[in-house]
Write a protein that holds these residues in place. Sequence first.
Motif, mmCIF file in Angstrom:
data_model
loop_
_atom_site.group_PDB
_atom_site.id
_atom_site.type_symbol
_atom_site.label_atom_id
_atom_site.label_comp_id
_atom_site.label_asym_id
_atom_site.label_seq_id
_atom_site.Cartn_x
_atom_site.Cartn_y
_atom_site.Cartn_z
ATOM 1 N N LEU A 125 4.392 -7.138 2.084
ATOM 2 C CA LEU A 125 3.173 -7.908 1.818
ATOM 3 C C LEU A 125 3.303 -8.798 0.602
ATOM 4 O O LEU A 125 2.302 -9.371 0.145
ATOM 5 C CB LEU A 125 1.988 -6.947 1.625
ATOM 6 C CG LEU A 125 1.626 -6.078 2.826
ATOM 7 C CD1 LEU A 125 0.523 -5.101 2.455
ATOM 8 C CD2 LEU A 125 1.198 -6.927 3.997
ATOM 9 N N TRP A 156 -5.883 -10.034 -0.193
ATOM 10 C CA TRP A 156 -6.525 -8.817 -0.734
ATOM 11 C C TRP A 156 -5.637 -7.596 -0.528
ATOM 12 O O TRP A 156 -5.535 -6.734 -1.413
ATOM 13 C CB TRP A 156 -7.877 -8.612 -0.061
ATOM 14 C CG TRP A 156 -8.542 -7.342 -0.494
ATOM 15 C CD1 TRP A 156 -9.274 -7.126 -1.625
ATOM 16 C CD2 TRP A 156 -8.529 -6.094 0.218
ATOM 17 N NE1 TRP A 156 -9.720 -5.837 -1.674
ATOM 18 C CE2 TRP A 156 -9.284 -5.172 -0.571
ATOM 19 C CE3 TRP A 156 -7.975 -5.662 1.414
ATOM 20 C CZ2 TRP A 156 -9.478 -3.846 -0.166
ATOM 21 C CZ3 TRP A 156 -8.169 -4.351 1.811
ATOM 22 C CH2 TRP A 156 -8.909 -3.464 1.024
ATOM 23 N N LEU A 157 -4.963 -7.527 0.612
ATOM 24 C CA LEU A 157 -4.071 -6.402 0.865
ATOM 25 C C LEU A 157 -2.873 -6.418 -0.080
ATOM 26 O O LEU A 157 -2.408 -5.361 -0.515
ATOM 27 C CB LEU A 157 -3.597 -6.428 2.317
ATOM 28 C CG LEU A 157 -4.657 -6.064 3.366
ATOM 29 C CD1 LEU A 157 -4.112 -6.285 4.775
ATOM 30 C CD2 LEU A 157 -5.101 -4.613 3.208
ATOM 31 N N ARG A 158 -2.361 -7.609 -0.412
ATOM 32 C CA ARG A 158 -1.268 -7.658 -1.384
ATOM 33 C C ARG A 158 -1.733 -7.171 -2.755
ATOM 34 O O ARG A 158 -1.016 -6.420 -3.436
ATOM 35 C CB ARG A 158 -0.725 -9.085 -1.490
ATOM 36 C CG ARG A 158 0.469 -9.192 -2.422
ATOM 37 C CD ARG A 158 0.900 -10.597 -2.650
ATOM 38 N NE ARG A 158 -0.114 -11.394 -3.336
ATOM 39 C CZ ARG A 158 0.080 -12.632 -3.794
ATOM 40 N NH1 ARG A 158 1.256 -13.225 -3.609
ATOM 41 N NH2 ARG A 158 -0.881 -13.298 -4.376
ATOM 42 N N ARG A 201 -4.177 -5.085 -3.364
ATOM 43 C CA ARG A 201 -4.377 -3.638 -3.260
ATOM 44 C C ARG A 201 -3.042 -2.904 -3.239
ATOM 45 O O ARG A 201 -2.900 -1.839 -3.850
ATOM 46 C CB ARG A 201 -5.163 -3.328 -1.985
ATOM 47 C CG ARG A 201 -5.338 -1.844 -1.702
ATOM 48 C CD ARG A 201 -6.197 -1.636 -0.460
ATOM 49 N NE ARG A 201 -6.188 -0.248 -0.026
ATOM 50 C CZ ARG A 201 -6.937 0.718 -0.542
ATOM 51 N NH1 ARG A 201 -7.768 0.433 -1.540
ATOM 52 N NH2 ARG A 201 -6.871 1.953 -0.082
ATOM 53 N N ALA A 202 -2.051 -3.496 -2.562
ATOM 54 C CA ALA A 202 -0.739 -2.855 -2.523
ATOM 55 C C ALA A 202 -0.122 -2.795 -3.912
ATOM 56 O O ALA A 202 0.501 -1.785 -4.293
ATOM 57 C CB ALA A 202 0.174 -3.618 -1.565
ATOM 58 N N VAL A 256 -1.133 0.620 3.541
ATOM 59 C CA VAL A 256 -2.090 0.175 2.525
ATOM 60 C C VAL A 256 -3.501 0.618 2.879
ATOM 61 O O VAL A 256 -4.271 1.059 2.019
ATOM 62 C CB VAL A 256 -2.013 -1.359 2.362
ATOM 63 C CG1 VAL A 256 -3.133 -1.865 1.460
ATOM 64 C CG2 VAL A 256 -0.662 -1.757 1.790
ATOM 65 N N LEU A 257 -3.857 0.520 4.154
ATOM 66 C CA LEU A 257 -5.205 0.913 4.566
ATOM 67 C C LEU A 257 -5.409 2.418 4.464
ATOM 68 O O LEU A 257 -6.531 2.881 4.209
ATOM 69 C CB LEU A 257 -5.472 0.450 5.997
ATOM 70 C CG LEU A 257 -5.561 -1.072 6.194
ATOM 71 C CD1 LEU A 257 -5.718 -1.400 7.668
ATOM 72 C CD2 LEU A 257 -6.720 -1.655 5.397
ATOM 73 N N LEU A 274 0.707 -2.703 6.536
ATOM 74 C CA LEU A 274 -0.755 -2.788 6.606
ATOM 75 C C LEU A 274 -1.365 -1.411 6.812
ATOM 76 O O LEU A 274 -2.370 -1.053 6.173
ATOM 77 C CB LEU A 274 -1.163 -3.723 7.740
ATOM 78 C CG LEU A 274 -0.830 -5.208 7.569
ATOM 79 C CD1 LEU A 274 -1.217 -5.981 8.819
ATOM 80 C CD2 LEU A 274 -1.542 -5.774 6.365
#
Length: 837
Positions: A320, A298-300, A302-303, A491-492, A488
């Motif tokens: 990521l 999910w972070l990838r 979003r990135a 991205v957050l 991380l």
Amino acid sequence: MTAMPSQPVGHPDRRQAAAFCPMRGLGAILLGLLLTLGFLPVDAQPASPADAATERDAGIAPADIPSRADADEKFIQSAQRRAQAHDRVLRIEQALSRQAAAIDRLTEVTEGSDLSALSVQRLESLERHWLLQERTLAQTRAELMRATNTASEDAAELDTRRAAWQATSAQADLSSALRQRSEEMVALTERARSLLAEPLSRLIDLGRRSSALSAQVQAGVAEVARQVAEEDRRLATMDSPPFWQAVRDVDQREPVAAGLWRSLAIETAFARDHDAARARLLPALGAAAAVLLPLMFWLRRRARALVAAEQLSDNALQALSRPWAAWLLLVAAGAIVYGLQGPNLRQQLVMLLAWIPLLALLQRRLLSLVGPWAYLSAIFYFLNVVVSLLVGSPLLYRMLLLGINLLMLLTLAWHLLHALRGTGAGEKGFPVRSWKLVAWLACGVLAVAAIANLLGNVSLSAMLVSATLASSYVALALYAGSKVALALLQVLLAGPTAARLSARYAASLLPAAVNVGRAVVVGAWLLFTLQSFRIYRPVASFVMTVLTHEFKLGELSLSLGSLATFALATWAAFWLSKTIRQVLAEDILPSLSLPRGVGNSVSSLSYYVILFLGLLAALAAAGFQVGQLTLIFGALGVGIGFGLQDVVRNFVAGLILMFERPIQRGDTVEVATMVGVVREIGLRATTITTFDGADVVVPNGMLIADKLVNWTLTGTRRRINVDLSTTFSADPRRTVELLDSIARSVDGVSFSPPPNVIVTGLTAGALDFSVRVWTTERADWVMVRSELAMKIRDGLAEAGIEVPLPQRDLHLRSVAGDAASGLRRAMDSVTSKTEDR
């Protein structure tokens, strides 16, 4: 009979009473007042220890028997319930049995092995295993101690109360009912005492058993620690014959499986007990790893969306771009943290497995810089781990170690020579120079290791090879892990809402967080490197010896450790107070709806309060008793009374300024004919910047005692007066209307209240007017006044209204002949011009 060390833990009722010990003095005073005033009967006074001794000898007073019997019966029932709670004793007994079996197995492994034939890695695992058993046994002994103390206190209290009731039943003048009640209480206490005897005896036996186990563990820890220290001493000695002599001595060869199985037995036993001691933590770690995997995907995603929206840099996406690799690296990092005090072999295997995601996450520029070493070092690391298990066969171990050493040296040297021949103009930056310097140092270390192996110092050679591999790997792992953690975080913190929050704290918190994170990473690598090169133990021992050495100055005893602790704690207090004040003043308080000046007062007071508490903590950390500082404060009070009156007055005035808030930063004030802007308000003095650019430090006492003019206390609006005169021929009403219209047309002039134009006087040859206007909020009143004056001059000129010039009368006492003729001709010329008109 060996008794366990105990600490006084009383019956719950008496422990509850002991908790109020600080209030006994106040309770005694109130009790005395009540007795004096007659509000409390004398019989209700609490019994003193002397009264308790009297009760044991002479018995309880007949009037107190019913109430005392009820209270003692409740206590006996609670003691019986605690005596019948066999689960706690059984749980302690089972825990001691498991620990005894583990300690016996560990003792068998330790005594059945030649510790001098084990590698340092196995010795460290064995030492950690003994320390794990020591911690586990200490926890069980602490629980056993609490249970034993509770049972002992119950038994002692029962004996005391039984003696009191026996003495009471033996009284001659006691009625039959009270005697029967006393005999019942004696029987109850004896029954409870017999019930308590069996669990108390079991607890005492368990205490003797735990003491024996503790002595066994301490002996094992001491034995392994002594062998580890011996291995450290062997680094400076020749522990084997030269290589060419060892090759000729064929009789020294041993079976390879002997040392291999011995090493594996040590590591597997330690791993089993380590996981058993942390059985509750393993499911949580597994669940966290399972949740982390979809989170990385999910972070990838979003990135990628943030990079497409130009809200995130490409570097974060690169870290990521491979979620599987990032997940494996984070899981490996968690496993390493989990096993910091665990088996060395498992730590080495986890680090080896983490090499694959590490290579996938490293930047191409770094991989091209390091070259084939990034890939070959994994192979060398694996071979070194395998070879360390073969230390039981000295010759084979030595030959394989020398082979790995020479291969590493040739690989690094070939890469450096190839880099020197192919260095271009764009490859001379700081990273390239740093890598080459580190690589040449590694070549030197490996050369020393090869020479030591050939000459006979195998311990030094093995340590240098293992430390070079491990330190280089950990450096790359920390670099890649920090990049993933930073990605991380980016991205957050990206996106509209998080971006606003991060922008709010960017000025104060983010730089501090980056610096702290960088220091933690570098400190962790240095600590690991020192441990790998076997320098940490002697350095730490030497540093502790130096820091704990005490020297006396008269009656004052100090140590370097206390001074260093005081200096470090003082620096931390200053840094923390400054950071918190900056965060409050720049990030948090401006976003809140606070009254005028409250933000500055809160941030300043927070700074001084945190600084004061930090200094007290620094004194306590340095070994000073904070309660003894009253002597220092008393001495300061004497000094204040004689020579620091002005300082205290300014300090109190600073507190008044912060609480009353008559001024704040940015206010325009006038103090003692000086006008300027308040730049800083401190506890002792306030800094004012004049309009000439000078910074003036004004004591706060002067601001409180003298007259203070604050031009911006309730607002930034100011009234401006412009005075002017016209000739008598000008119409005053027309002039007033013209000036009013001019004042309303000037930018920065307020319409509420509106401009005001009045006639102020009739002087000789002139009409006097005054234009009075108010500026708007935050307007520059100097520029508004200048603009108003220029527009009045232009408006009067356009309307044909003359401003009278000043008139002067000239009296001539004597005039020279040439000057007189010149004046006569000038007057004739003026007269003729007048007649022509």
